[in-house]
Design a protein around this motif. Structure first.
Motif, PDB file in Angstrom:
ATOM      1  N   UNK A  25       4.744  61.889  66.498  1.00 11.94           N
ATOM      2  CA  UNK A  25       5.038  62.026  67.918  1.00 11.94           C
ATOM      3  C   UNK A  25       4.881  60.751  68.727  1.00 11.94           C
ATOM      4  N   UNK A  26       4.351  59.690  68.144  1.00  9.58           N
ATOM      5  CA  UNK A  26       4.165  58.427  68.862  1.00  9.58           C
ATOM      6  C   UNK A  26       5.462  57.623  68.841  1.00  9.58           C
ATOM      7  N   UNK A  27       5.788  57.029  69.977  1.00  9.72           N
ATOM      8  CA  UNK A  27       6.989  56.206  70.077  1.00  9.72           C
ATOM      9  C   UNK A  27       6.716  54.951  70.899  1.00  9.72           C
ATOM     10  N   UNK A  28       7.535  53.928  70.655  1.00 14.06           N
ATOM     11  CA  UNK A  28       7.590  52.746  71.508  1.00 14.06           C
ATOM     12  C   UNK A  28       8.987  52.697  72.093  1.00 14.06           C
ATOM     13  N   UNK A  29       9.065  52.584  73.400  1.00  9.20           N
ATOM     14  CA  UNK A  29      10.348  52.584  74.109  1.00  9.20           C
ATOM     15  C   UNK A  29      10.465  51.309  74.925  1.00  9.20           C
ATOM     16  N   UNK A  30      11.667  50.736  74.969  1.00  6.46           N
ATOM     17  CA  UNK A  30      11.890  49.539  75.769  1.00  6.46           C
ATOM     18  C   UNK A  30      13.302  49.548  76.320  1.00  6.46           C
TER      19      UNK A  30
END
Length: 230
Positions: free
Chosen positions: A94-99
């Motif tokens: 469920x962990x994400x990195x968004x940019x």
């Protein structure tokens, strides 16, 4: 932890962007932090106490939480630019990195033979837990003008705008922000942040750079959290 990295499908094609990649950053070293790259990005206790996790009886273990190094690896693998303005990398569990970012144009000004373009450049990244719950983010933006014929940047907003936020116990603040001139045709928006944790773990830092040019193009580079600078 198993990670799922999405592939960047766009490449920078603008000559002005490519020629400016070789120019160094205004900040040579990463800010200091209390935590090593192997530290988790949130404590398992605090994550399990998030109301939605308690309601769903979702229980995380320590090995399911990404580390500082894993988040920085995701940031390093991102390719965010005017050609590819948004990307999300799944870190698993469920962990994400968004940019992402954008360059907004406003009506141009004509001064004799010159056509002056008005733009706003911006960029951000954020680290999320499951259900898109914010852990921490950082963003920068600034308006600028450039000559449509010479591609020279004429003016840049000063001071620039920057913001840092945290969630689930993190408190974010901007510690440094600036617009740095590379040459007459390229500038960097640069900001540093600090995230203080109210209960456990300690403090983290964040860093973001967005380069924009006198062609209306931009790209994000040199982003990290914690003590790791890729």
């Amino acid at each position: 932890m198993k990670k799922y990295f999405s592939k960047a499908t766009k490449v920078l094609t603008t000559a002005a962007l490519m020629s400016s990649i070789a120019v160094g950053s205004a900040f040579a070293a990463a800010p200091q932090t209390d935590n090593p790259k192997t530290a988790p990005i949130i404590s398992v206790e605090e994550l399990n106490n998030v109301p939605i996790n308690k309601k769903l009886k979702k229980v995380y273990t320590a090995d399911q939480i990404p580390t500082v190094a894993e988040v920085n690896e995701a940031l390093q693998n991102m390719n965010i630019s005017s050609e590819n303005p948004h990307q999300i990398i799944d870190l698993g569990n469920g962990f994400t990195v968004e940019a992402g970012g954008f360059n907004t144009a406003t009506p141009s000004d004509k001064i004799e033979a010159q056509v002056i373009q008005n733009q706003t450049a911006s960029g951000y990244f954020r680290v999320n837990a499951a259900f898109n719950i914010l852990l921490y983010d950082i963003s920068v933006s600034a308006s600028y003008t450039y000559d449509d014929k010479t591609n020279e940047i004429k003016s840049v907003q000063n001071p620039i705008s920057a913001n840092a936020e945290g969630g689930i116990g993190w408190v974010g603040e901007i510690t440094q922000k600036t617009a740095y001139k590379i040459d007459n045709k390229a500038w960097d928006l640069i900001a540093d942040s600090k995230y203080s944790y109210v209960k456990l773990i300690g403090n983290y830092t964040g860093h973001i750079e967005v380069r924009f040019t006198g062609t209306g193009n931009w790209y994000m580079k040199n982003t990290w959290i914690g003590d790791v600078h890729y």
